[in-house]
Design a protein around this motif. Structure first.
Motif, PDB file in Angstrom:
ATOM      1  N   ILE A   1       2.210  -1.912 -11.681  1.00 56.73           N
ATOM      2  CA  ILE A   1       1.026  -1.519 -12.461  1.00 56.73           C
ATOM      3  C   ILE A   1       0.134  -0.616 -11.622  1.00 56.73           C
ATOM      4  CG2 ILE A   1      -1.066  -2.398 -13.569  1.00 56.73           C
ATOM      5  CD1 ILE A   1       0.616  -4.953 -14.236  1.00 56.73           C
ATOM      6  N   ALA A   2      -0.045  -0.962 -10.340  1.00 58.91           N
ATOM      7  CA  ALA A   2      -0.887  -0.153  -9.461  1.00 58.91           C
ATOM      8  C   ALA A   2      -0.316   1.257  -9.290  1.00 58.91           C
ATOM      9  CB  ALA A   2      -1.016  -0.838  -8.104  1.00 58.91           C
TER      10      ALA A   2
ATOM     11  N   ARG B   1      -7.377   6.885  -3.074  1.00 64.05           N
ATOM     12  CA  ARG B   1      -7.070   6.437  -4.442  1.00 64.05           C
ATOM     13  C   ARG B   1      -6.258   5.134  -4.420  1.00 64.05           C
ATOM     14  NH1 ARG B   1      -7.904  10.012  -8.582  1.00 64.05           N
ATOM     15  NH2 ARG B   1      -8.364  12.172  -8.002  1.00 64.05           N
ATOM     16  N   ALA B   2      -5.340   5.022  -3.475  1.00 62.15           N
ATOM     17  CA  ALA B   2      -4.532   3.807  -3.377  1.00 62.15           C
ATOM     18  C   ALA B   2      -5.410   2.599  -3.070  1.00 62.15           C
ATOM     19  CB  ALA B   2      -3.463   3.975  -2.297  1.00 62.15           C
TER      20      ALA B   2
ATOM     21  N   ARG C   1       0.830  -1.207   0.000  1.00 61.91           N
ATOM     22  CA  ARG C   1       0.000   0.000   0.000  1.00 61.91           C
ATOM     23  C   ARG C   1       0.865   1.258   0.000  1.00 61.91           C
ATOM     24  NH1 ARG C   1      -2.540   3.767   3.163  1.00 61.91           N
ATOM     25  NH2 ARG C   1      -4.678   4.298   2.506  1.00 61.91           N
ATOM     26  N   GLU C   2       1.930   1.270   0.790  1.00 64.31           N
ATOM     27  CA  GLU C   2       2.817   2.436   0.830  1.00 64.31           C
ATOM     28  C   GLU C   2       3.449   2.695  -0.536  1.00 64.31           C
ATOM     29  OE1 GLU C   2       4.388   2.151   5.482  1.00 64.31           O
ATOM     30  OE2 GLU C   2       5.522   1.211   3.845  1.00 64.31           O
TER      31      GLU C   2
ATOM     32  N   GLU D   1      -8.145  -2.387  -4.897  1.00 62.05           N
ATOM     33  CA  GLU D   1      -9.380  -3.148  -5.124  1.00 62.05           C
ATOM     34  C   GLU D   1      -9.545  -3.479  -6.598  1.00 62.05           C
ATOM     35  OE1 GLU D   1     -11.694  -4.474  -3.138  1.00 62.05           O
ATOM     36  OE2 GLU D   1     -10.487  -3.913  -1.407  1.00 62.05           O
ATOM     37  N   GLU D   2      -9.281  -2.498  -7.470  1.00 64.46           N
ATOM     38  CA  GLU D   2      -9.382  -2.721  -8.921  1.00 64.46           C
ATOM     39  C   GLU D   2      -8.547  -3.914  -9.351  1.00 64.46           C
ATOM     40  OE1 GLU D   2      -8.294   0.422 -11.510  1.00 64.46           O
ATOM     41  OE2 GLU D   2      -9.948   1.730 -10.936  1.00 64.46           O
TER      42      GLU D   2
END
Length: 508
Positions: free
Chosen positions: A134-135, A102-103, A84-85, A108-109
């Motif tokens: 990619i994220a 947004r993160a 996440r960071e 989730e996407e």
């Protein structure tokens, strides 16, 4: 409306990568970028972002356009950050304070499990690190996405997840994808650019159909060139005859006619353009010394376990026979690599029974794993060959050059080679081992499409006996003649891979 316009773009380093490239990227474009390793795909993407200055030409971007660029390698220092960071860090400081959600939306996407989001990237697999890259590109919601080898290190379930995510993006968002994964390109692209040193070719088709169109265009170009060269040769022959007659007769008219024929021949030759000849990245050849044994390996309900002794599956009674090209199918964590290692150890045991696996004593193994761990990063390619095989210095250098490793590369530590160069070195080692059975774990990792197709031809044309683990769907379909599937703690034989491919694509 074009969002990115490329005009007469060219990049020359030691040799030309591409020249006179024209390309328009518009809303809804999903462009597959195809070329051999080291032929300019990553460089072109960097030119589009402005991170690399082209040798010639121009790139125009729509006003205010934002471009998200996923590079191949994890940026330095990211390994210590949690998943996440790492994603949150791709936002500006202002956005991190006020729009940290947004993160979470991006995670989730991409269906990143909750359990992984707070783990450091350095502790995660290469596949999840790739999803993190990619994220990081997606979280900023750019107008255009540039993805450089996004399927590297991904298993089938993650590739399916990536395909689904790309399909879920806004339909007008352009995406440019550099990839060697043929099935992936077929699934996600609608245009294909074949990048070449001269006259790159663009088709409004996904990869496989574009490749067929490219081959047809190259064949037609070759026929046109041969026809033009034949016509020029005939004109020169006519000119030579008239010249002899003119000399003997003293006719000025024939002298003029001779000159005109020669000029026509020169114009045809100057205008004729030879068909594209792909400069090979390095030959891939395999050996097959053969054996009189029909059954090479017998599995007698062998147990495949984790290092702590937990049972993963049992094999039942199975045989690997001469000429079998078996692909081992199964989700990640089911024990595919564990079985390959058990087979390797049994073959190395020179015919002795080994955990329910018996190998024919005459077997000579060709083994390659996905990490190319048989190659020492500290050793040079030249040292790798001459220390393992009794072939002499000059022969070693010739073989390495044939595999695409220049004299300069031959003296570098293996750890400094690109993934593609290491893969070709590994294939050369396999060839010189002269095996009669192969165990290959993800052999197409780091190979470009040319290399993948060469390996397919070598395995099938030589009727090599092998067991293969691969996530490359196109490769599996082209090579295998038998399929083993790990399912419900059992090893079963199935008719083909398609049902498993479909299951691996299901969310879960």
């Amino acid at each position: 409306m074009s969002l990115i316009t490329i005009r007469a773009l060219g990049v020359t380093l030691s040799t030309p990568l591409f020249a006179n490239l024209n390309l328009s990227v518009a809303a809804g474009d999903r462009i597959g970028l195809v070329a051999a390793n080291g032929r300019g795909k990553s460089t072109l993407l960097k030119c589009i972002t402005g991170a690399f200055e082209p040798t010639t030409g121009e790139i125009f971007r729509a006003r205010g356009l934002t471009v998200g660029h996923m590079e191949q390698d994890l940026p330095a220092g990211l390994e210590a950050l949690t998943f996440r960071e790492a994603v949150l860090g791709a936002l500006s400081f202002e956005q991190q304070d006020s729009e940290s959600w947004r993160a979470d939306v991006t995670l989730e996407e991409l269906e990143v499990p909750e359990a992984l989001r707070e783990r450091p990237l350095g502790q995660l697999s290469g596949g999840w690190q790739r999803i993190a890259l990619i994220a990081r590109v997606r979280v900023g919601e750019p107008d255009v996405l540039l993805l450089d080898e996004p399927t590297n290190h991904l298993d089938l379930s993650k590739i399916a997840r990536l395909e689904g995510w790309l399909a879920s993006l806004p339909r007008d968002m352009p995406v440019v994808i550099s990839s060697h994964d043929r099935a992936f390109l077929d699934a996600v692209t609608n245009r294909t650019l074949f990048l070449r040193p001269e006259r790159s070719q663009l088709f409004a088709l996904p990869y496989s159909r574009a490749r067929a169109a490219l081959d047809a265009a190259d064949a037609a170009e070759e026929r046109r060139f041969e026809k033009d060269m034949k016509a020029a040769q005939q004109l020169r022959q006519q000119a030579a005859k008239l010249n002899n007659i003119g000399i003997n007769s003293g006719s000025d008219l024939l002298v003029v006619k001779t000159r005109q024929l020669k000029e026509r021949a020169e114009r045809i030759e100057d205008a004729a353009w030879p068909a594209h000849q792909e400069r090979p990245a390095g030959a891939i050849r395999l050996a097959n010394r053969g054996t009189h044994a029909k059954v090479l390996v017998t599995l007698e309900d062998a147990a495949v376990r984790t290092p702590d002794g937990t049972l993963l599956f049992r094999t039942g009674r199975k045989f690997i026979c001469q000429g079998d090209r078996i692909v081992l199918l199964g989700l990640n964590g089911t024990g595919k690599t564990r079985l390959v290692r058990l087979l390797r150890d049994a073959i190395a045991a020179a015919g002795a029974g080994h955990e329910g696996i018996k190998a024919t004593p005459s077997l000579v193994l060709g083994y390659g794993d996905q990490a190319l761990s048989d190659l020492s990063d500290a050793e040079t390619p030249h040292g790798t060959i001459i220390h393992r095989f009794d072939i002499g210095d000059q022969r070693a250098r010739s073989l390495l050059a044939g595999a695409g490793l220049s004299i300069e590369m031959q003296g570098r530590p293996v750890g400094q080679l690109s993934g593609g160069q290491k893969a070709r070195l590994g294939m050369l080692v396999l060839r010189l081992t002269n095996p009669n059975v192969y165990l290959l774990d993800e052999p197409t990792n780091h190979l470009d499409i040319e290399g993948q197709e060469a390996l397919e031809r070598e395995l099938t044309a030589n009727e090599a006996s092998c067991l293969i683990v691969s996530h490359d769907r196109a490769f599996v379909r082209a090579v295998a003649n038998r399929f083993w599937l790990i399912e419900k703690r059992r090893l079963i034989e199935v008719d083909g891979p398609e049902a498993f491919f479909a299951e691996a694509a299901l969310p879960g």
